[in-house]
Motif scaffolding. Structure first.
Motif, PDB file in Angstrom:
ATOM      1  N   PHE A  56      37.807  -0.998   5.229  1.00 61.68           N
ATOM      2  CA  PHE A  56      37.760  -1.853   4.031  1.00 61.68           C
ATOM      3  C   PHE A  56      36.998  -1.109   2.939  1.00 61.68           C
ATOM      4  CE2 PHE A  56      37.682  -4.970   7.615  1.00 61.68           C
ATOM      5  CZ  PHE A  56      38.958  -5.465   7.425  1.00 61.68           C
ATOM      6  N   PRO A  57      37.680  -0.242   2.176  1.00 62.39           N
ATOM      7  CA  PRO A  57      36.987   0.529   1.136  1.00 62.39           C
ATOM      8  C   PRO A  57      36.258  -0.395   0.159  1.00 62.39           C
ATOM      9  CG  PRO A  57      39.240   1.299   1.398  1.00 62.39           C
ATOM     10  CD  PRO A  57      39.098   0.047   2.214  1.00 62.39           C
ATOM     11  N   ASN A  62      41.886  -6.937   0.578  1.00 61.38           N
ATOM     12  CA  ASN A  62      42.947  -7.308  -0.358  1.00 61.38           C
ATOM     13  C   ASN A  62      43.517  -8.699  -0.111  1.00 61.38           C
ATOM     14  OD1 ASN A  62      42.656  -4.837  -1.589  1.00 61.38           O
ATOM     15  ND2 ASN A  62      44.271  -3.874  -0.397  1.00 61.38           N
ATOM     16  N   PHE A  63      43.546  -9.125   1.138  1.00 61.51           N
ATOM     17  CA  PHE A  63      44.133 -10.434   1.456  1.00 61.51           C
ATOM     18  C   PHE A  63      43.301 -11.595   0.907  1.00 61.51           C
ATOM     19  CE2 PHE A  63      41.532  -9.271   5.091  1.00 61.51           C
ATOM     20  CZ  PHE A  63      40.791 -10.416   5.333  1.00 61.51           C
ATOM     21  N   LEU A  64      42.051 -11.334   0.481  1.00 63.83           N
ATOM     22  CA  LEU A  64      41.211 -12.385  -0.088  1.00 63.83           C
ATOM     23  C   LEU A  64      41.459 -12.588  -1.582  1.00 63.83           C
ATOM     24  CD1 LEU A  64      37.801 -11.585   1.641  1.00 63.83           C
ATOM     25  CD2 LEU A  64      39.387 -13.443   2.188  1.00 63.83           C
ATOM     26  N   GLY A  65      42.099 -11.619  -2.199  1.00 60.24           N
ATOM     27  CA  GLY A  65      42.357 -11.708  -3.628  1.00 60.24           C
ATOM     28  C   GLY A  65      41.336 -10.926  -4.433  1.00 60.24           C
ATOM     29  N   GLU A  66      41.400 -11.067  -5.734  1.00 60.50           N
ATOM     30  CA  GLU A  66      40.523 -10.352  -6.665  1.00 60.50           C
ATOM     31  C   GLU A  66      39.445 -11.293  -7.183  1.00 60.50           C
ATOM     32  OE1 GLU A  66      40.787  -7.088  -7.685  1.00 60.50           O
ATOM     33  OE2 GLU A  66      42.405  -6.794  -6.245  1.00 60.50           O
ATOM     34  N   GLY A  67      38.366 -10.745  -7.663  1.00 59.42           N
ATOM     35  CA  GLY A  67      37.329 -11.549  -8.285  1.00 59.42           C
ATOM     36  C   GLY A  67      35.997 -11.444  -7.581  1.00 59.42           C
ATOM     37  N   GLU A  68      35.004 -12.123  -8.160  1.00 60.71           N
ATOM     38  CA  GLU A  68      33.642 -12.032  -7.649  1.00 60.71           C
ATOM     39  C   GLU A  68      33.467 -12.739  -6.308  1.00 60.71           C
ATOM     40  OE1 GLU A  68      29.099 -13.206  -8.974  1.00 60.71           O
ATOM     41  OE2 GLU A  68      30.680 -13.202 -10.482  1.00 60.71           O
ATOM     42  N   ILE A  69      33.987 -13.953  -6.186  1.00 63.95           N
ATOM     43  CA  ILE A  69      33.820 -14.718  -4.942  1.00 63.95           C
ATOM     44  C   ILE A  69      34.544 -14.039  -3.776  1.00 63.95           C
ATOM     45  CG2 ILE A  69      34.217 -16.941  -3.800  1.00 63.95           C
ATOM     46  CD1 ILE A  69      31.974 -16.982  -5.900  1.00 63.95           C
ATOM     47  N   PRO A  70      35.828 -13.657  -3.912  1.00 68.10           N
ATOM     48  CA  PRO A  70      36.468 -12.928  -2.808  1.00 68.10           C
ATOM     49  C   PRO A  70      35.747 -11.623  -2.478  1.00 68.10           C
ATOM     50  CG  PRO A  70      38.130 -13.735  -4.307  1.00 68.10           C
ATOM     51  CD  PRO A  70      36.804 -13.979  -4.961  1.00 68.10           C
ATOM     52  N   GLY A  71      35.152 -10.975  -3.491  1.00 74.64           N
ATOM     53  CA  GLY A  71      34.403  -9.748  -3.241  1.00 74.64           C
ATOM     54  C   GLY A  71      33.177 -10.001  -2.383  1.00 74.64           C
TER      55      GLY A  71
END
Length: 110
Positions: A56-57, A62-71
């Protein structure tokens, strides 16, 4: 055994604190940052860079999506998965050692 899992969970829950820090975490340097901090790139790291890639670089999933919370969720899940994997490998290795030490040596007079 249960207290170890509780300890791992507590530590994993503290991982979001790392996302508050500025810059790169100690020891998580890329080769460019390593050259800047240490002054050279060890040969083994340079060689491994051509074939090793992170699962997980940048802790991104990626399956969580983009943005602060998924990060942040990806950061937490990386801690849980990484800690669990390390714990499982160490436990397996320990069991292998115990099994090897409990078997009688060939030719012994036991």
């Amino acid at each position: 055994m249960r207290r170890y899992w509780i300890g791992l969970i507590v530590l994993a829950m503290l991982t979001p604190l790392g996302s508050l820090a500025e810059g790169t975490a100690w020891g998580e340097w890329g080769t460019d940052e390593l050259m800047e901090v240490v002054g050279y790139i060890p040969q083994g790291i340079e060689q491994a860079g051509s074939w090793w890639t992170a699962l997980f670089p940048d802790y991104g999933m990626n399956f969580l999506g983009e943005g602060e919370i998924p990060g942040k969720i990806g950061y937490f899940l990386s801690a849980v998965l990484g800690s669990g994997l390390i714990y499982a490998l160490i436990s397996l290795y320990g069991k292998m050692i115990l099994r090897t030490n409990s078997q009688p040596v060939l030719g012994s007079k036991e």
